[in-house]
Each structure stands twice: as structure tokens, then as C-alpha cells.
Write a protein that holds these residues in place. Structure first.
Motif, mmCIF file in Angstrom:
data_model
loop_
_atom_site.group_PDB
_atom_site.id
_atom_site.type_symbol
_atom_site.label_atom_id
_atom_site.label_comp_id
_atom_site.label_asym_id
_atom_site.label_seq_id
_atom_site.Cartn_x
_atom_site.Cartn_y
_atom_site.Cartn_z
ATOM 1 N N ALA A 70 0.837 -1.205 0.000
ATOM 2 C CA ALA A 70 0.000 0.000 0.000
ATOM 3 C C ALA A 70 0.871 1.254 0.000
ATOM 4 C CB ALA A 70 -0.931 -0.009 1.209
ATOM 5 N N LEU A 71 1.916 1.242 0.834
ATOM 6 C CA LEU A 71 2.819 2.397 0.890
ATOM 7 C C LEU A 71 3.578 2.557 -0.427
ATOM 8 C CD1 LEU A 71 4.123 1.847 4.518
ATOM 9 C CD2 LEU A 71 2.735 3.784 3.741
ATOM 10 N N GLN A 72 3.932 1.434 -1.016
ATOM 11 C CA GLN A 72 4.657 1.482 -2.287
ATOM 12 C C GLN A 72 3.781 2.068 -3.388
ATOM 13 O OE1 GLN A 72 5.270 -2.206 -4.369
ATOM 14 N NE2 GLN A 72 7.340 -1.617 -4.950
ATOM 15 N N GLN A 73 2.472 1.777 -3.311
ATOM 16 C CA GLN A 73 1.576 2.226 -4.375
ATOM 17 C C GLN A 73 0.987 3.612 -4.122
ATOM 18 O OE1 GLN A 73 -1.211 -0.883 -5.369
ATOM 19 N NE2 GLN A 73 0.371 -1.999 -6.453
ATOM 20 N N GLY A 74 1.518 4.310 -3.138
ATOM 21 C CA GLY A 74 1.142 5.712 -3.004
ATOM 22 C C GLY A 74 0.372 6.090 -1.761
ATOM 23 N N ALA A 117 11.082 5.484 -5.490
ATOM 24 C CA ALA A 117 12.160 4.516 -5.710
ATOM 25 C C ALA A 117 11.782 3.556 -6.827
ATOM 26 C CB ALA A 117 12.432 3.746 -4.417
ATOM 27 N N ARG A 118 10.509 3.163 -6.833
ATOM 28 C CA ARG A 118 10.040 2.222 -7.845
ATOM 29 C C ARG A 118 10.076 2.863 -9.237
ATOM 30 N NH1 ARG A 118 4.166 0.540 -8.207
ATOM 31 N NH2 ARG A 118 4.205 -1.093 -9.742
ATOM 32 N N LEU A 119 9.627 4.120 -9.337
ATOM 33 C CA LEU A 119 9.611 4.812 -10.626
ATOM 34 C C LEU A 119 11.030 5.031 -11.133
ATOM 35 C CD1 LEU A 119 6.789 7.416 -10.015
ATOM 36 C CD2 LEU A 119 6.712 5.407 -11.490
ATOM 37 N N THR A 120 11.937 5.403 -10.215
ATOM 38 C CA THR A 120 13.330 5.610 -10.601
ATOM 39 C C THR A 120 13.923 4.313 -11.139
ATOM 40 O OG1 THR A 120 13.507 7.243 -8.852
ATOM 41 C CG2 THR A 120 15.566 6.424 -9.754
ATOM 42 N N GLU A 121 13.611 3.220 -10.430
ATOM 43 C CA GLU A 121 14.116 1.907 -10.845
ATOM 44 C C GLU A 121 13.602 1.543 -12.238
ATOM 45 O OE1 GLU A 121 13.645 -1.104 -7.749
ATOM 46 O OE2 GLU A 121 13.235 -2.515 -9.364
ATOM 47 N N ASP A 172 9.201 -1.925 13.956
ATOM 48 C CA ASP A 172 10.640 -1.781 14.170
ATOM 49 C C ASP A 172 11.414 -1.789 12.854
ATOM 50 O OD1 ASP A 172 10.213 -1.653 16.841
ATOM 51 O OD2 ASP A 172 10.782 -3.726 17.265
ATOM 52 N N LEU A 173 10.847 -2.450 11.834
ATOM 53 C CA LEU A 173 11.560 -2.571 10.559
ATOM 54 C C LEU A 173 11.318 -1.391 9.617
ATOM 55 C CD1 LEU A 173 11.077 -6.350 9.685
ATOM 56 C CD2 LEU A 173 13.202 -5.201 10.290
ATOM 57 N N LEU A 174 10.261 -0.616 9.867
ATOM 58 C CA LEU A 174 9.910 0.454 8.926
ATOM 59 C C LEU A 174 11.058 1.435 8.720
ATOM 60 C CD1 LEU A 174 6.201 1.184 9.899
ATOM 61 C CD2 LEU A 174 7.040 0.182 7.766
ATOM 62 N N PHE A 199 13.450 0.445 6.214
ATOM 63 C CA PHE A 199 13.016 0.648 4.830
ATOM 64 C C PHE A 199 12.958 2.134 4.453
ATOM 65 C CE2 PHE A 199 10.638 -3.429 5.683
ATOM 66 C CZ PHE A 199 11.475 -4.217 4.908
ATOM 67 N N GLY A 200 13.263 2.987 5.421
ATOM 68 C CA GLY A 200 13.209 4.420 5.144
ATOM 69 C C GLY A 200 11.820 5.000 5.276
ATOM 70 N N ILE A 201 10.960 4.325 6.025
ATOM 71 C CA ILE A 201 9.585 4.798 6.208
ATOM 72 C C ILE A 201 9.419 5.216 7.664
ATOM 73 C CG2 ILE A 201 7.149 4.114 6.142
ATOM 74 C CD1 ILE A 201 8.068 1.869 4.157
ATOM 75 N N GLU A 202 8.845 6.389 7.873
ATOM 76 C CA GLU A 202 8.607 6.845 9.242
ATOM 77 C C GLU A 202 7.604 5.903 9.915
ATOM 78 O OE1 GLU A 202 8.106 8.651 6.519
ATOM 79 O OE2 GLU A 202 9.069 10.607 6.669
ATOM 80 N N PRO A 203 7.942 5.353 11.085
ATOM 81 C CA PRO A 203 7.036 4.405 11.754
ATOM 82 C C PRO A 203 5.641 4.986 12.017
ATOM 83 C CG PRO A 203 9.200 4.347 12.773
ATOM 84 C CD PRO A 203 9.220 5.483 11.799
ATOM 85 N N GLY A 204 5.537 6.301 12.152
ATOM 86 C CA GLY A 204 4.240 6.929 12.402
ATOM 87 C C GLY A 204 3.253 6.794 11.262
#
Ligand code: FES
Length: 160
Positions: free
Chosen positions: A66-70, A150-154, A102-104, A107-112
Motif C-alpha cells: 500500500a505504501l509502495q503504491q502511493g 524509488a520504484r519509478l526511478t528503478e 521496528d523494521l519500517l 526501509f526508510g519509512i517513518e514508523p508513524g
């Protein structure tokens, strides 16, 4: 999974309206959302509901997807402890959430951006309050385009 048919970006004329995917357990939180609607309790129109049989069925991969898709944030909400219709699904969900939380950062995602709550079918006002809190927290963090970018850049790099 996330069928956002709204082509309007989450930032319109400078006002940031977060898009939050809410995975709601069918038996409690979804019914709580329904009660909030029936009772005409006001809450921000920021959530896109995905109805799930039990919060224990929410794979952490769904949240990342979900986060990856916007999505700017994700809410997972299930029955209160002891009330899960599948006995332990909400405990499984809580444990998974703790690990994912704890893993977010890794991945560079704010846990909030990812929240977990208990809301029963009788708690329409509580559901609205949870949505208000989550929306304000995500609004304060701003738009989340990190994974999508990141996905679009890739993709662009692969296309040459
Ligand atoms: Fe609601 Fe399991 S049935 S969390």
C-alpha cells in the motif's frame, strides 16, 4: 489490492490531504466504521477501507505494498483483545505489527505512517477518533512518496 480510482494527487493546491489505507476487520472495526457512518459522526475523508475477515489476515506485505503504491499511511484495526472471532487473530496481528514497526525505519519509512488499533462494532465514536488521530499524525509527516519514487526511478533506469 489498492484500487485507487481517484487520479487526483494527495496534494491539491498546497493542502495536503493524506491517503490512508485502512484494513478493517469485518466483525468489529468495519462494523464500528459503519456505525460511525450511520450515526453521522464526522471524521476526515482520508481513509480507503479494505475489509478483511480478521486483522490476523493482514500480511505485512500488504502494508508495504500500500505504501509502495502511493498511500501516505496505513491503519490496521481489529477486535479488542479476547474478542477476535478466530480467537487469536488479533494477537497475531499485534505481534506482526510490533515487528514491522521496528523494521519500517530500516526501509526508510517513518514508523508513524503505520498504525494499529482495536475498535469494536459498538465504538463508532472511537473509530472516528482513531481516524482523526491517524490522519493528523500522517498529515504532520507529509506526503510519502519514498517507495513509489524509488520504484519509478528503478523503472526509468531499467528502461534506459
Ligand atoms: Fe476481528 Fe480477528 S475477527 S480481529
Amino acid at each position: 489490492m489498492m484500487a485507487d480510482t481517484n487520479p487526483v494527487p494527495s496534494t491539491v493546491s498546497g493542502d495536503f490531504e493524506p491517503r490512508i489505507v485502512a484494513f478493517l476487520c469485518n466483525w468489529c472495526s468495519y462494523a464500528g466504521a459503519d456505525l460511525a457512518g450511520i450515526s453521522r459522526i464526522q471524521y476526515p475523508p482520508s481513509i480507503r477501507v479494505v475489509r478483511v475477515p480478521c486483522s490476523g489476515r493482514v500480511d505485512p506485505f500488504y502494508i508495504l505494498k500500500a505504501l509502495q503504491q502511493g498511500a501516505d499511511g496505513v491503519l490496521v484495526s481489529g477486535c479488542h483483545p479476547g474478542d477476535c472471532h478466530y480467537l487469536t487473530g488479533n494477537y497475531v496481528a499485534r505481534r506482526r505489527f510490533a515487528v514491522l514497526h521496528d523494521l519500517l525505519g530500516f526501509f526508510g519509512i517513518e514508523p508513524g505512517r503505520v498504525s494499529f488499533s482495536w475498535v469494536s462494532a459498538a465504538e463508532g465514536e472511537r473509530f472516528a477518533e482513531v481516524v482523526r488521530e491517524v490522519t493528523e499524525r500522517v498529515r504532520a509527516l507529509g506526503p510519502s512518496n519514498r517507495l513509489a519514487d524509488a520504484r519509478l526511478t528503478e523503472k526509468a533506469e531499467r528502461a534506459g
